[in-house]
Scaffold this active site. Structure first.
Site, PDB file in Angstrom:
ATOM      1  N   GLU A 175     -10.734  67.128  60.361  1.00 47.29           N
ATOM      2  CA  GLU A 175     -11.715  66.055  60.573  1.00 47.29           C
ATOM      3  C   GLU A 175     -12.052  65.797  62.046  1.00 47.29           C
ATOM      4  O   GLU A 175     -12.028  64.656  62.508  1.00 47.29           O
ATOM      5  CB  GLU A 175     -11.218  64.755  59.911  1.00 47.29           C
ATOM      6  CG  GLU A 175     -10.939  64.938  58.426  1.00 47.29           C
ATOM      7  CD  GLU A 175     -10.483  63.655  57.727  1.00 47.29           C
ATOM      8  OE1 GLU A 175     -10.215  62.653  58.414  1.00 47.29           O
ATOM      9  OE2 GLU A 175     -10.409  63.660  56.480  1.00 47.29           O
ATOM     10  N   ASN A 216     -10.402  72.104  58.669  1.00 43.63           N
ATOM     11  CA  ASN A 216     -10.626  71.353  57.424  1.00 43.63           C
ATOM     12  C   ASN A 216     -11.428  70.078  57.695  1.00 43.63           C
ATOM     13  O   ASN A 216     -11.136  69.357  58.647  1.00 43.63           O
ATOM     14  CB  ASN A 216      -9.242  70.980  56.845  1.00 43.63           C
ATOM     15  CG  ASN A 216      -9.279  70.449  55.438  1.00 43.63           C
ATOM     16  OD1 ASN A 216      -9.891  71.053  54.559  1.00 43.63           O
ATOM     17  ND2 ASN A 216      -8.621  69.322  55.201  1.00 43.63           N
ATOM     18  N   HIS A 252     -14.525  65.761  48.786  1.00 40.19           N
ATOM     19  CA  HIS A 252     -14.450  64.379  48.295  1.00 40.19           C
ATOM     20  C   HIS A 252     -15.876  63.913  48.002  1.00 40.19           C
ATOM     21  O   HIS A 252     -16.609  63.520  48.909  1.00 40.19           O
ATOM     22  CB  HIS A 252     -13.840  63.454  49.359  1.00 40.19           C
ATOM     23  CG  HIS A 252     -12.399  63.712  49.641  1.00 40.19           C
ATOM     24  ND1 HIS A 252     -11.409  63.522  48.699  1.00 40.19           N
ATOM     25  CD2 HIS A 252     -11.762  64.139  50.763  1.00 40.19           C
ATOM     26  CE1 HIS A 252     -10.225  63.824  49.231  1.00 40.19           C
ATOM     27  NE2 HIS A 252     -10.422  64.203  50.476  1.00 40.19           N
ATOM     28  N   GLU A 281      -9.658  69.430  48.922  1.00 38.92           N
ATOM     29  CA  GLU A 281      -9.261  68.055  48.538  1.00 38.92           C
ATOM     30  C   GLU A 281     -10.224  67.482  47.499  1.00 38.92           C
ATOM     31  O   GLU A 281     -10.663  66.330  47.601  1.00 38.92           O
ATOM     32  CB  GLU A 281      -9.236  67.143  49.777  1.00 38.92           C
ATOM     33  CG  GLU A 281      -8.348  67.642  50.888  1.00 38.92           C
ATOM     34  CD  GLU A 281      -8.232  66.679  52.080  1.00 38.92           C
ATOM     35  OE1 GLU A 281      -8.604  65.497  51.944  1.00 38.92           O
ATOM     36  OE2 GLU A 281      -7.756  67.125  53.142  1.00 38.92           O
ATOM     37  N   ASP A 283     -12.127  65.653  44.790  1.00 43.77           N
ATOM     38  CA  ASP A 283     -12.137  64.578  43.796  1.00 43.77           C
ATOM     39  C   ASP A 283     -13.548  63.995  43.775  1.00 43.77           C
ATOM     40  O   ASP A 283     -14.325  64.214  44.700  1.00 43.77           O
ATOM     41  CB  ASP A 283     -11.042  63.511  44.008  1.00 43.77           C
ATOM     42  CG  ASP A 283     -11.044  62.825  45.361  1.00 43.77           C
ATOM     43  OD1 ASP A 283     -12.048  62.924  46.097  1.00 43.77           O
ATOM     44  OD2 ASP A 283     -10.027  62.180  45.687  1.00 43.77           O
TER      45      ASP A 283
HETATM   46  C1  XIL Z   1      -4.834  60.486  52.291  1.00 45.14           C
HETATM   47  C2  XIL Z   1      -3.731  60.324  51.256  1.00 45.14           C
HETATM   48  O1  XIL Z   1      -4.225  60.721  50.003  1.00 45.14           O
HETATM   49  C3  XIL Z   1      -3.251  58.902  51.222  1.00 45.14           C
HETATM   50  O2  XIL Z   1      -2.111  58.791  50.389  1.00 45.14           O
HETATM   51  C4  XIL Z   1      -2.908  58.414  52.618  1.00 45.14           C
HETATM   52  O3  XIL Z   1      -2.591  57.046  52.586  1.00 45.14           O
HETATM   53  C5  XIL Z   1      -4.064  58.645  53.566  1.00 45.14           C
HETATM   54  O4  XIL Z   1      -4.436  60.011  53.545  1.00 45.14           O
HETATM   55  N1  XIL Z   1      -8.595  63.441  54.091  1.00 45.14           N
HETATM   56  C6  XIL Z   1      -7.395  64.082  54.310  1.00 45.14           C
HETATM   57  C7  XIL Z   1      -6.178  63.629  53.614  1.00 45.14           C
HETATM   58  O5  XIL Z   1      -7.378  65.104  55.008  1.00 45.14           O
HETATM   59  O6  XIL Z   1      -5.009  63.830  54.373  1.00 45.14           O
HETATM   60  C8  XIL Z   1      -6.282  62.175  53.213  1.00 45.14           C
HETATM   61  O7  XIL Z   1      -5.136  61.858  52.412  1.00 45.14           O
HETATM   62  C9  XIL Z   1      -7.567  61.908  52.475  1.00 45.14           C
HETATM   63  C10 XIL Z   1      -8.749  62.225  53.333  1.00 45.14           C
END
Ligand code: XIL
Length: 369
Positions: A175, A216, A252, A281, A283
């Protein structure tokens, strides 16, 4: 690998229809109940996501909450049965592995590695350089730029060395860009300038030359200002011989924003640079309470992201960010939203699970139910 391309063109047209049918008939995840075998390499249910994924040359992964893994047997069973790759949701982050300066705690991550080995799974390491979930001693401390650089190098070197030989893909930098394509203002950019990204990849590579090293980020699934910026960075790093192997698109999504713009074309341009791709990731959140049209949009988003990955040969894995709505990060971060995962609050598979399963079945040419 050849098969997956030829069948896919035909198969994709049918996906929507079949997903709708499965959802309507309430198809079951017979997987966990009919195999009679303990989980592990070669003993997974044939209609599991991981088994179907292996037929089409893709790993299906999940983020794992290690507290839930330790406490909840059905969660463990699904993790083992359905996924061929795991990502620690939190326990490889700096805050967890070095809570006190100079004192490492690898215990939770080591446990997950053990679970993965037992179950024939590969591990995505997540994540080495990020601006979130840093230890307080680091964020509240006063360090010079040179000291921060040394701390980052030590962190990367020590962590990658600890897990050397056990990590398939590392999310080296996470990020680093804003949505408009400018670089995110972080402790690392301020201390080291934009070159911190190349340095991080070099340090990680030195510590484990065999791990695949990924950049990422989110909102880089489709064409747009942010993915253009990441593309420019990737091209530059490749030209400079920096050891970057892949791009992770987090995936996401939110039903209120629609599907990313030309996702397949976007992934392909990274592949054309010689990079691998991963959906890291996935969802699909929605406003609660979820309506039927939003559920359909979620199913479509899940399967279309998988299709985009399947259509790009260099796309090697598709990882969901957890699989149970009861354990999802979404409700705590996005007010009023949720229902983002492929299993419900009771760890029962949802239509989005079957959407992924059908897509994989169709892509492999296997008979569908
Ligand atoms: C999130 C986790 O799912 C949570 O449990 C934590 O509190 C915060 O981080 N992008 C990412 C992940 O790269 O590491 C994040 O994970 C979600 C967004």
């Amino acid at each position: 690998m050849k098969l997956r391309r030829s069948v896919l063109v035909f198969a994709l047209g049918l996906t929507a229809v079949l997903v709708a049918q499965t959802a309507a008939t309430g198809g079951t995840a017979s997987s966990r109940h009919n195999s009679g075998q303990s989980p592990g390499a070669g003993a997974v249910p044939q209609d599991s996501l991981r088994a179907l994924g292996s037929k089409v040359g893709i790993r299906i992964g999940t983020a794992v909450n290690t507290d839930v893994l330790a406490a909840n047997a059905p969660y463990r069973q699904i993790t083992a049965d359905q996924f061929s790759s795991v990502t620690p949701e939190n326990v490889m982050k700096w805050q967890v592995v070095e809570p006190t300066k100079g004192t490492y705690d690898w215990s939770a991550a080591d446990q997950l590695l053990k679970f993965a080995k037992t179950n024939g799974q590969l591990v995505r390491g997540h994540t080495l350089v990020w601006q979130n979930q840093l230890p307080a001693w680091l964020t509240a401390g006063t360090y010079t730029s040179a000291q921060l650089r040394d701390l980052l190098r030590k962190h990367i070197t020590d962590e990658v060395t600890h897990f050397r030989g056990h990590i398939w893909q590392w999310d080296v930098v996470n990020e680093a860009f804003n949505d408009d394509g400018t670089m995110r203002d972080t402790i690392w950019l301020r201390a080291m300038g934009p070159g911190y990204i190349a340095d991080a990849f070099r340090w990680a590579h030195q510590a484990d030359p065999k791990a695949l090293l990924f950049y990422n980020d989110y909102n880089i699934e489709g064409l747009g200002a942010k993915s253009d910026a990441v593309y420019a960075l990737a091209k530059q790093l490749r030209a400079q011989g920096v050891p970057i192997n892949g791009i992770g698109a987090q995936g996401h999504l939110d039903t209120k924003y629609g599907f990313p713009n030309q996702m397949r074309q976007n992934l392909q341009r990274f592949a054309d640079l010689g990079l691998k791709l991963a959906l890291t990731e996935v969802d699909v959140r929605t406003t609660l309470p979820v309506t039927t049209p939003e559920k359909l949009a979620q199913n479509a988003d899940y399967s279309q992201m998988l299709e985009a990955c399947l259509l790009v040969r260099a796309c090697i894995s598709y990882t969901v960010w957890g699989f149970g709505d009861a354990f999802s990060w979404v409700p705590s971060v996005f007010k009023g939203e949720g229902a983002a995962d492929i299993y419900d609050e009771n760890l029962q598979p949802k239509a989005s699970y079957f959407a992924l399963q059908q897509t994989l079945m169709l892509a492999s040419g296997a008979p569908h139910r």
